[in-house]
Enzyme design. Structure first.
Site, PDB file in Angstrom:
ATOM      1  N   LYS A   1      42.290  44.269  37.902  1.00  0.00           N
ATOM      2  CA  LYS A   1      42.731  43.379  38.942  1.00  0.00           C
ATOM      3  C   LYS A   1      41.732  43.293  39.862  1.00  0.00           C
ATOM      4  CE  LYS A   1      45.725  42.806  43.097  1.00  0.00           C
ATOM      5  NZ  LYS A   1      46.959  43.064  43.574  1.00  0.00           N
TER       6      LYS A   1
ATOM      7  N   GLU B   1      50.854  42.697  56.589  1.00  0.00           N
ATOM      8  CA  GLU B   1      50.726  43.795  55.598  1.00  0.00           C
ATOM      9  C   GLU B   1      50.176  45.135  56.517  1.00  0.00           C
ATOM     10  OE1 GLU B   1      48.554  42.679  52.335  1.00  0.00           O
ATOM     11  OE2 GLU B   1      48.298  44.735  51.569  1.00  0.00           O
TER      12      GLU B   1
ATOM     13  N   GLU C   1      50.586  42.422  39.349  1.00  0.00           N
ATOM     14  CA  GLU C   1      49.714  42.405  40.579  1.00  0.00           C
ATOM     15  C   GLU C   1      50.201  43.357  41.400  1.00  0.00           C
ATOM     16  OE1 GLU C   1      49.843  38.050  41.563  1.00  0.00           O
ATOM     17  OE2 GLU C   1      48.806  38.791  43.541  1.00  0.00           O
TER      18      GLU C   1
HETATM   19  C1  LIG Z   1      44.469  38.626  50.189  1.00  0.00           C
HETATM   20  C2  LIG Z   1      45.427  38.105  50.819  1.00  0.00           C
HETATM   21  O1  LIG Z   1      46.795  38.417  50.756  1.00  0.00           O
HETATM   22  C3  LIG Z   1      47.084  39.557  49.654  1.00  0.00           C
HETATM   23  C4  LIG Z   1      47.157  38.997  48.293  1.00  0.00           C
HETATM   24  C5  LIG Z   1      48.667  38.591  47.753  1.00  0.00           C
HETATM   25  C6  LIG Z   1      48.584  38.109  46.525  1.00  0.00           C
HETATM   26  O2  LIG Z   1      47.685  37.821  45.724  1.00  0.00           O
HETATM   27  O3  LIG Z   1      49.845  37.904  45.941  1.00  0.00           O
HETATM   28  C7  LIG Z   1      49.451  39.033  48.465  1.00  0.00           C
HETATM   29  C8  LIG Z   1      49.326  39.822  49.806  1.00  0.00           C
HETATM   30  C9  LIG Z   1      48.156  40.260  50.107  1.00  0.00           C
HETATM   31  O4  LIG Z   1      48.172  41.579  49.789  1.00  0.00           O
HETATM   32  C10 LIG Z   1      45.262  37.190  51.967  1.00  0.00           C
HETATM   33  O5  LIG Z   1      46.414  36.954  52.589  1.00  0.00           O
HETATM   34  O6  LIG Z   1      44.012  36.669  52.246  1.00  0.00           O
HETATM   35 MG   LIG Z   2      48.937  36.683  44.406  1.00  0.00          MG
END
Ligand SMILES: C=C(O[C@@H]1C=C(C(=O)O)C=C[C@H]1O)C(=O)O
Ligand SMILES: [Mg+2]
Length: 458
Positions: free
Chosen positions: A212, A261, A305
């Site tokens: 990933k 987060e 993911e």
């Molecule tokens: C990287 C980001 O978000 C991250 C990526 C996510 C995803 O790909 O589903 C979800 C939440 C975050 O951990 C961002 O908001 O820039």
């Molecule tokens: Mg995503």
């Protein structure tokens, strides 16, 4: 606030400064009736060049800092966490706290995402690691507001003067934040180029080079006038009630955002984190919203993911805590523009003394970097033209005991004069579809666009 009270506070400081055995002295007093954003707005007119703002997810803890009496700053990629932790310990020894015991002085700061990547001028003033002890800290905890003032005991430096000015003005009725200016231009990195990078990342993942990687992109907005950080803060507070609202400003450049987060929180021997990865937009009505939520819960790609994050944080907590609790399946976290798969983690009997050590071990989690971490960072360096600066990196606070809370600085923008640079990324795995990932980054920019008054929410 009554004049007598102000004098009382100044007298306390002077008396303590004369008798203190350490280079810095702080005094904390209950101080009700001051609005956190108004306090933030007082900074520049009192001569403070640094400001920070922090509200946790619940809004239960709000911290607003003005000025910097003590700063720890490092550009050393290899030792940045050691440097700030050493600085924190030194600060604790040099600082003598008095007054309300439930409002200890603290340090606020952040780190860059990748200190091994050369920084650009855009992020001037935001080094690989920085912690600041504010001259004046307004803290709201459990409904109680406290003002903590920290000054050098040798009475040198400008902070006595600035604090004096602040105490004179703190209770003045405040002007409202400035209106948001009109948007004059909007540039983003070429979509095709970003999609090509995503395709390349997918190919590497399918070839087995990694599992990933999180790729980000930016959007640069220009306005007719300077963007007032306080106005953006106020809108974020109204629009994003379940996010960490943060701002870190120096010399007029402000990194600001509303992140859902949590990276890590440490309170005594208890530590917490939240695994957040896997996303879908909110529905137009309840029915669609529930359908999208159910889809997200069941979707294999999004769960994959998500699981990389759960595995990493679960393993890490197990290595430093006696017990670790987390629900067996992810929950849904619904935010105004987006919903996420979410797994909260609680560790008890934590063996680390400082939250900064936990930040060091955790950053970057697979939610912001990827899996395996080092491969993912290499792929980001190779495929992402962006200078992430403090975007997607830890931001938060730590106190003298090593307790504190840190969020991941996403859903954020860097405000510099008339410009705002917005950032968003997404987790790429073997089953990713480049166009859907692109759409996902658009959804993630919505909170900042809306706070900047560029997007109207229906
Ligand atoms: C990287 C980001 O978000 C991250 C990526 C996510 C995803 O790909 O589903 C979800 C939440 C975050 O951990 C961002 O908001 O820039
Ligand atoms: Mg995503």
């Amino acid at each position: 606030m009554a004049i007598g009270f102000r004098h009382h506070l100044q007298q306390q400081l002077h008396r303590l400064a004369v008798n203190a055995g350490r280079p810095f002295v702080s005094w904390a007093e209950p101080w009700e009736g001051v609005d956190p954003v108004s306090f933030f707005m007082q900074g520049p007119s009192c001569g403070f060049r640094e400001r920070f703002f922090w509200a946790d997810r619940t809004g239960g803890t709000i911290l607003v800092g003005l000025g910097s009496v003590y700063a720890i700053e490092t550009e050393k990629a290899d030792s940045r966490f050691d440097d700030v932790e050493a600085g924190r310990r030194r600060w604790k020894k040099e600082m003598e706290p008095y007054g309300a015991a439930d409002a200890p002085p603290l340090l606020f700061g952040g780190f860059s995402f990748d200190p091994y990547r050369p920084g650009t001028d855009m992020w001037r003033g935001f080094p690989a690691g920085k912690l600041v002890a504010p001259a004046a800290l307004l803290a709201v905890r459990n409904g109680k507001t406290t003002l903590t003032v920290t000054v050098p005991t040798d009475k040198r430096g400008r902070d006595w003067e600035r604090v004096g000015r602040l105490l004179e003005r703190i209770s003045d009725p405040m002007a409202a934040p400035k209106r948001l200016p009109r948007l004059v231009s909007d540039e983003e990195e070429e979509k095709e180029r970003w999609l090509a990078a995503v395709r390349e990342a997918i190919a590497s993942i399918r070839a087995g080079a990694l599992d990933k990687v999180v790729l980000a992109r930016a959007r640069r907005l220009a306005f007719a006038k300077t963007v007032d950080a306080a106005a953006v803060l106020q809108r974020l507070r109204e629009q994003q009630p379940f996010a960490y609202i943060f701002a870190f400003e120096q010399d007029g450049r402000c990194f600001i955002g509303a992140s859902p987060e949590q990276l890590v929180q440490k309170e005594g021997k208890m530590c917490r984190s939240v695994c957040l990865a896997g996303s879908v937009r909110r529905g137009a009505d309840m029915e669609e919203d529930e359908r999208l939520g159910a889809w997200l819960r069941a979707d294999r790609k999004n769960n994959e993911e998500h699981q990389f994050v759960v595995q990493m944080i679960g393993r890490l907590f197990s290595s430093v805590c006696e017990t670790v609790e987390m629900p067996p399946a992810p929950q849904l976290l619904k935010l105004p523009h987006i919903q996420h798969l979410c797994t909260p983690v609680v560790g008890r009997g934590c063996r680390e003394r400082s939250v900064l050590r936990l930040v060091e071990m955790m950053h970057p989690t697979p939610a912001l970097g990827g899996t395996p971490r080092d491969r993912a960072l290499e792929v980001i360096r190779a495929l992402e033209p962006l200078d992430r600066g403090w975007y997607a990196a830890p931001i938060g606070w730590v106190d003298g005991e090593g307790n504190g809370e840190w969020a991941v600085a996403i859903r954020s923008a860097l405000l510099a004069g008339k410009e705002a640079m917005l950032f968003a990324g997404c987790g790429i795995v073997a089953d990713s579809d480049p166009n859907s990932e692109y759409e996902e980054t658009n959804v993630k920019m919505a909170p900042m666009l809306s706070a900047l008054g560029v997007m109207n929410d229906g």
